[in-house]
Design a protein around this motif. Structure first.
Motif, PDB file in Angstrom:
ATOM      1  N   ILE A 171       0.952  -1.357  -0.163  1.00 33.39           N
ATOM      2  CA  ILE A 171       0.036   0.027   0.179  1.00 33.39           C
ATOM      3  C   ILE A 171       0.984   1.327  -0.077  1.00 33.39           C
ATOM      4  O   ILE A 171       1.496   1.569   1.044  1.00 33.39           O
ATOM      5  N   TYR A 172       0.972   1.963  -0.954  1.00 36.41           N
ATOM      6  CA  TYR A 172       1.727   3.130  -1.383  1.00 36.41           C
ATOM      7  C   TYR A 172       1.024   4.267  -1.032  1.00 36.41           C
ATOM      8  O   TYR A 172      -0.306   4.590  -1.285  1.00 36.41           O
ATOM      9  N   THR A 173       1.467   4.974   0.212  1.00 36.38           N
ATOM     10  CA  THR A 173       0.617   6.260   0.482  1.00 36.38           C
ATOM     11  C   THR A 173       1.672   7.392   0.670  1.00 36.38           C
ATOM     12  O   THR A 173       2.746   7.433   0.308  1.00 36.38           O
ATOM     13  N   ASP A 174       1.063   8.343   1.536  1.00 37.13           N
ATOM     14  CA  ASP A 174       1.972   9.653   1.772  1.00 37.13           C
ATOM     15  C   ASP A 174       2.817   9.671   3.135  1.00 37.13           C
ATOM     16  O   ASP A 174       3.548  10.597   3.400  1.00 37.13           O
ATOM     17  N   VAL A 175       2.512   8.485   3.921  1.00 39.41           N
ATOM     18  CA  VAL A 175       3.598   8.189   4.936  1.00 39.41           C
ATOM     19  C   VAL A 175       4.283   6.875   4.807  1.00 39.41           C
ATOM     20  O   VAL A 175       3.856   6.241   3.837  1.00 39.41           O
ATOM     21  N   ASP A 176       5.428   7.092   5.394  1.00 39.55           N
ATOM     22  CA  ASP A 176       6.378   5.804   5.024  1.00 39.55           C
ATOM     23  C   ASP A 176       6.262   4.603   5.812  1.00 39.55           C
ATOM     24  O   ASP A 176       7.186   3.975   5.943  1.00 39.55           O
TER      25      ASP A 176
END
Ligand code: ASP
Ligand code: MG
Length: 406
Positions: A171-176
């Motif tokens: 799941i690529y998101t805006d937090v790492d």
């Protein structure tokens, strides 16, 4: 060579530049020899925009038509991403939920996935194409378009991974990754390398909003290894898996908190069978969800009964409770909407004593009064005054050695 499902959220596909950089990331994984199915959300803000349009026509839009409308956001991004991939020399093909055949029930706006036909995707993969699938949507038995609830693309990703028996769902998101707590509250918060499904569910339901809760339930049920990572920076992110896989168990994985609670108390209720039911029955009938419940031991044939609800339901619950209290002949009703809940979460709690006392000691040191306590197998929650939220979370984060560099 692995089969990987990647999901990119709204900010990751929020502009043409970002879509181009997703295409680059996907091609790189393809070049590394992996088979890829990519799920995308709508461009950031798009679903909200579509909902506003619908509400401009009717504040309570027809649910079927609302799904026809809000599913369009994802159709835009699957097409754009596939074009970007093709331009990159990476063969790709996009599909809506209905085209894949992600079969759902007919609960418009909050449909559940019943079955996924993996055939078409498998054929494309075998022919060397990247498969790009619209998140958040499906189709019911009658052919109606459905959507899965806000944030539903996460669930699409996990469901596809389960159906394809993928090696991993990323799941690529805006937090790492998933953090020990919210870094905005505790700058020393650390990214976790791993966390169990169970812990993640507790963290998510307690207000750490990284993934749609249903996607984690789904991953847990089908044992899909789930990885949360940033589409903007490099890094391994956080792997969410079952407990077995040789995981070194931290005592506490994280600290979650919830600012949306309010508490209500009925004082001096006659201590008789049926009282809890008579207090909470009307609350349930009004569709108000109750979280914590505490009843005191009766000293003088009367007892005090306290529970928490969502802050938005506070006034309504108070109103109902006042009526119930006078019927029951209770002494008094009181309430407080300026409270918060702080929770320690960790599977290590099962096998270790003394966690609760360490927690209470850390709060006592800061002079924080605990108003309510509740525990479960892998969680201890306390309710404290709103003004102590930051201080309490920071104190606990450091007391349990979660600060970075420790
Ligand atoms: N676009 C949908 C939403 O904003 C689904 C998703 O992004 O996961 O809720
Ligand atoms: Mg999302």
């Amino acid at each position: 060579m692995a089969l990987i499902v990647q999901k990119y959220g709204g900010t990751s596909v929020g502009s043409l530049e970002r879509i181009a950089s997703v295409a680059e990331k996907v091609s790189a994984a393809r070049q590394a020899g992996h088979d890829l199915v990519v799920v995308v959300s709508a461009m950031s803000g798009e679903t909200d925009r579509l909902i506003r349009l619908a509400k401009g026509i009717d504040p309570q839009p027809n649910p079927r038509e609302l799904d026809v409308l809000i599913s369009t956001g994802e159709q835009v991004t699957i097409a754009l991403l596939s074009m970007a991939l093709e331009k990159h020399g990476c063969p790709a093909r996009s599909y809506t939920g209905a085209q894949v055949r992600i079969l759902t029930d007919s609960a418009f706006n909050k449909a559940r996935i019943l079955e996924i036909d993996a055939q078409r995707m498998r054929k494309d993969l075998a022919e060397g194409r990247v498969v790009v699938v619209a998140g958040f949507q499906g189709v019911d038995e009658q052919g109606n378009i459905t959507t899965l609830g806000r944030g539903g693309s996460d669930t699409t990703g996990v469901a596809l991974a389960a159906a394809l028996k993928a090696d991993e769902c990323q799941i690529y998101t805006d937090v790492d990754g998933v953090y020990t707590t919210d870094p905005r509250v505790v700058p020393e918060a650390r990214r976790l390398d791993r966390i169990t499904y169970e812990e993640m569910l507790e963290m998510a339901s307690l207000g750490a909003k990284v993934l749609q809760i249903r996607s984690v339930e789904f991953a847990s049920k089908y044992n899909v290894p789930l990885r949360v990572l940033s589409s903007f920076t490099e890094g391994a992110g956080t792997l969410i898996t079952s407990e077995e896989e040789g995981m070194e168990q931290a005592l506490i994985s994280g600290i979650a908190f919830n600012r949306d609670e309010a508490k209500l108390t009925v004082l001096g209720v006659p201590d008789q069978p049926g009282v809890a039911y008579r207090i909470l029955g009307p609350i349930a009938d009004a569709n108000i969800e109750v979280d914590m419940i505490v009843q005191n031991i009766a000293e003088d044939a009367t007892t005090d009964f306290t529970f928490t609800v969502h802050r938005n339901d506070y006034e309504k619950a108070l109103h109902i409770l006042r009526a119930t209290a006078s019927e029951l002949g209770a002494r008094e009703v009181s309430g407080d909407s300026r409270i918060v809940k702080i929770s320690l979460v960790g599977v290590g709690m099962r096998s270790h004593a003394g966690i609760a006392s360490t927690m209470f000691q850390a709060l006592a040191k800061e002079g924080i009064n605990i108003r309510m306590i509740s525990t479960s197998e892998i969680k201890i929650s306390v309710v404290v005054d709103e003004k102590y939220l930051e201080l309490g979370v920071r104190a606990l984060h450091s007391a349990f050695g979660l600060d970075a560099g420790k």
